[in-house]
Write a protein that holds these residues in place. Sequence first.
Motif, short mmCIF file in Angstrom:
data_model
loop_
_atom_site.label_atom_id
_atom_site.label_comp_id
_atom_site.label_asym_id
_atom_site.label_seq_id
_atom_site.Cartn_x
_atom_site.Cartn_y
_atom_site.Cartn_z
N GLU A 53 7.56 11.94 16.16
CA GLU A 53 8.04 10.56 16.10
C GLU A 53 9.29 10.34 16.93
OE1 GLU A 53 8.86 7.11 12.69
OE2 GLU A 53 8.67 9.22 12.13
N ASP A 54 10.23 11.31 16.91
CA ASP A 54 11.47 11.13 17.66
C ASP A 54 11.22 11.16 19.17
OD1 ASP A 54 10.86 13.90 17.52
OD2 ASP A 54 12.92 14.41 18.02
N LYS A 57 10.07 7.69 20.10
CA LYS A 57 11.19 6.75 20.10
C LYS A 57 12.00 6.87 21.39
CE LYS A 57 11.75 6.36 15.08
NZ LYS A 57 12.63 6.65 13.92
N LYS A 58 12.17 8.09 21.89
CA LYS A 58 12.90 8.28 23.15
C LYS A 58 12.12 7.69 24.32
CE LYS A 58 15.28 12.48 21.62
NZ LYS A 58 15.38 13.95 21.76
N LEU A 60 9.98 5.21 24.09
CA LEU A 60 10.05 3.76 23.93
C LEU A 60 11.38 3.21 24.47
CD1 LEU A 60 8.73 1.20 22.86
CD2 LEU A 60 9.74 1.69 20.62
N SER A 61 12.46 3.93 24.21
CA SER A 61 13.77 3.52 24.73
C SER A 61 13.77 3.56 26.26
CB SER A 61 14.87 4.45 24.20
OG SER A 61 15.00 4.31 22.81
N ASP A 86 3.09 2.55 12.90
CA ASP A 86 4.51 2.48 13.22
C ASP A 86 4.71 2.27 14.72
OD1 ASP A 86 5.20 2.90 10.56
OD2 ASP A 86 5.34 5.07 10.80
N VAL A 87 3.88 2.92 15.52
CA VAL A 87 3.96 2.78 16.97
C VAL A 87 3.66 1.35 17.39
CG1 VAL A 87 2.82 3.41 19.14
CG2 VAL A 87 3.45 5.19 17.50
N ALA A 90 6.49 -0.95 16.41
CA ALA A 90 7.66 -0.73 17.27
C ALA A 90 7.49 -1.42 18.62
CB ALA A 90 7.90 0.76 17.46
N LYS A 94 9.60 -4.79 20.20
CA LYS A 94 10.22 -4.79 21.52
C LYS A 94 9.57 -5.81 22.46
CE LYS A 94 12.96 -1.24 20.64
NZ LYS A 94 14.44 -1.37 20.57
#
Length: 201
Positions: A53-54, A57-58, A60-61, A86-87, A90, A94
Amino acid sequence: MTICLPGGWRIACFFRKDNLMKVTITLNRGCNLNCSWCYASKTGFKKELDMEEDVFKKILSFCEEAKAKSVCLIGGEPTIYPKIHDVIRALKEKSMYFSIVSNGLIFKSVEEVKRFKDSGLEHIPISVKPYDKETYNAVTGKDSFDDVMTALRNLVENGIDVAASYVLSKESIVGIKEMVEKVKSGVQLNFECDFDIIFRL
């Protein structure tokens, strides 16, 4: 361009001039089919190869900072990725346009269709693969042709836009016309052609 990340993960970035048009993210390698042509088969479709998951997130950022125009989620089969909802949420938060490359099997369940819709899914391309049950079974390793037709119908009836894609191989190329007619008549959706051409000579 391919970007290598810690842990062996890679993302594919597609540029047009200076604009980042699309980022393709491989969420997992697990799948509910075993297609003969699939690159993921080389990994054994191992579920332990799910993206953490992390890491997502990176990525996605990165997509947000790079002002990526779109994100494409692939697998394996991304709809069975444990954190897929969750994806999706997210990406929606955004305001990123995204697509999911799917075999569609999970959507044979109306409850799953509604769950994905509640998460924010609005459009999805479904790979319908070969045009008849016999060929489908041979190349996917599973008797699920009717399930895919049911899935397409469920998606349309629940207000999710669907595009049908068709993988061209030596086994399936003879049935292009039949598949287009079958999908259009049986599911009554606007047919969008998206051909993946795979030949191994």
